[in-house]
Design an enzyme around this catalytic site. Structure first.
Site, mmCIF file in Angstrom:
data_model
loop_
_atom_site.group_PDB
_atom_site.id
_atom_site.type_symbol
_atom_site.label_atom_id
_atom_site.label_comp_id
_atom_site.label_asym_id
_atom_site.label_seq_id
_atom_site.Cartn_x
_atom_site.Cartn_y
_atom_site.Cartn_z
ATOM 1 N N PRO A 22 0.848 -1.202 0.000
ATOM 2 C CG PRO A 22 -0.589 -1.506 1.786
ATOM 3 C CD PRO A 22 0.711 -1.977 1.236
ATOM 4 C CE LYS A 23 3.083 7.091 -3.772
ATOM 5 N NZ LYS A 23 2.796 8.193 -2.840
ATOM 6 C CG PHE A 24 0.976 4.210 4.445
ATOM 7 C CD1 PHE A 24 0.130 4.312 5.533
ATOM 8 C CD2 PHE A 24 1.349 2.945 4.009
ATOM 9 C CE1 PHE A 24 -0.335 3.182 6.181
ATOM 10 C CE2 PHE A 24 0.886 1.807 4.655
ATOM 11 C CZ PHE A 24 0.043 1.927 5.742
ATOM 12 C CG ASP A 173 -0.986 8.959 -2.269
ATOM 13 O OD1 ASP A 173 -2.056 9.586 -2.380
ATOM 14 O OD2 ASP A 173 0.105 9.512 -2.136
ATOM 15 N N GLY A 174 -2.374 4.673 -3.201
ATOM 16 C CA GLY A 174 -2.364 3.693 -4.272
ATOM 17 C C GLY A 174 -1.536 2.490 -3.867
#
Length: 355
Positions: A22-24, A173-174
């Site tokens: 996961p993109k924090f 974020d993505g």
């Protein structure tokens, strides 16, 4: 280490040669810990330690005795299955007053999620492939339950795709894809990031000139964008920038017929503001913009522009929107917030839970 943008399809096609995370959405942060000594540094090496005393205290308790980690500082708010990242609240933590820092550390405490290992004990891991760094990181940080966390990973494209769509509801974020065999390479874009992109039709309400603009050769720096709220007011929603020099010259000339006096503009009542305010009024100062010229040229709100954006932060675009095309077929008054996608709610606590 940096990342370059790609599509979800291209990133997932690289499996099983990548791990996906996961993109924090927080502050990128390198942690240096040696016993009770803890130093936090931003991606551009600016010190962050004094702003997050509660995170430093947690790291003394939870992290290995000596280590260097790469990760993200974030603030999450909410409860009862509604916890999500809040970037604007995180930004408030960067403040010169020690008393305010102490108050915010208690009121809106931050957390840290680690996603890479550069050193452990006396050993450097930077030259080792990511698959080895990740294995050592899991062994060293496994079982953390907060406020320090270890990010989750997957090699399953289907699971990563599910994360991409679901986790946005928690403010993420993505997704990031990291090659298993890649060493840690500072300033190299060896990782891949996949971010959400949507489009919206917005009203062009003004522009700022580029820093290289001159009276002889005016150049546009950014377009100020707006959407109409439910009360019929034109709300400042963000900016569009990143044009070539040729396009900057073309745009500023193209927009001259729309230039108007600020007293005739929907944002004319904002002239009275001299400091930052909750609506982020264009032209006002904040601690993030001291010394910058934020004056803008008002335009009659008659032109509609289609822009691409990743996600919202409150009532504004979180990042700079990308110019796509003029929408001459759209009436400015028809450009409201109802056109924007609302991510399905998702609880951040479920992402960070031990699994």
């Amino acid at each position: 280490m940096l990342a370059k943008t790609t599509t979800l399809e291209k990133a997932l096609a690289l499996a099983p040669n990548v791990l996906l995370e996961p993109k924090f959405d927080g502050f990128r942060c390198i942690v240096f810990k040696d016993g009770d000594e803890v130093e936090l540094a931003s991606r551009n090496t600016k010190p962050l330690t004094r702003y997050f005393p509660e995170v430093v205290a947690a790291m003394r308790e939870q992290l290995p005795e000596r280590c260097v980690l790469d990760g993200e500082i974030f603030v999450s708010l909410g409860s009862g299955g509604k916890e999500r990242l809040e970037f604007e609240v995180l930004q408030e933590r960067i403040h010169p007053a020690a008393s305010r820092i102490a108050m915010l550390a208690e009121k809106t405490p931050a957390s840290y999620v680690a996603f890479d290992l550069l050193a452990l004990g006396d050993e450097s891991y930077a030259e080792r492939p990511f698959v080895e760094r990740r294995g050592a990181l899991e062994a060293a940080l496994g079982g953390l339950a907060g406020p320090c966390f270890l990010t989750r990973t997957t090699a399953d494209p289907a699971e990563a795709e599910e994360w991409f769509h679901q986790f946005e509801g928690a403010g993420l974020d993505g997704v990031v894809a990291k090659p298993l065999d890649a060493p840690y390479q500072p300033n190299a874009r060896t990782m891949l990031k996949i971010k959400h992109e949507r489009t919206a039709d917005v009203v062009v309400a003004g522009y700022r000139e580029h820093k290289t603009s001159t009276p002889e050769k005016p150049l546009l720096g950014s377009l100020l964008l707006g959407l109409y709220n439910d009360e019929g007011q034109l709300q400042h929603i963000g900016v569009s920038a990143s044009f070539t020099a040729v396009r900057r010259a073309e745009l500023i000339e193209e927009l001259q017929p729309l230039v108007c006096d600020i007293s005739d503009h929907p944002w004319g009542h904002w002239e009275e503001f001299l400091t930052a305010n909750p609506d982020r009024v264009p032209g006002t100062q904040s601690r993030w913009s001291q010394g910058k010229d934020l004056s803008f040229t008002p335009l009659r709100p008659e032109r509609v522009l289609e822009v691409a954006y990743d996600h919202m932060e409150g009532h504004r675009f979180r990042h700079t929107a990308q110019f796509r095309r003029w929408r001459t077929d759209r009436d400015p008054e028809s450009c409201g917030y109802e056109q924007l996608d609302e991510p399905v709610s998702y609880d951040l606590a479920r992402i960070l839970s031990v699994h």
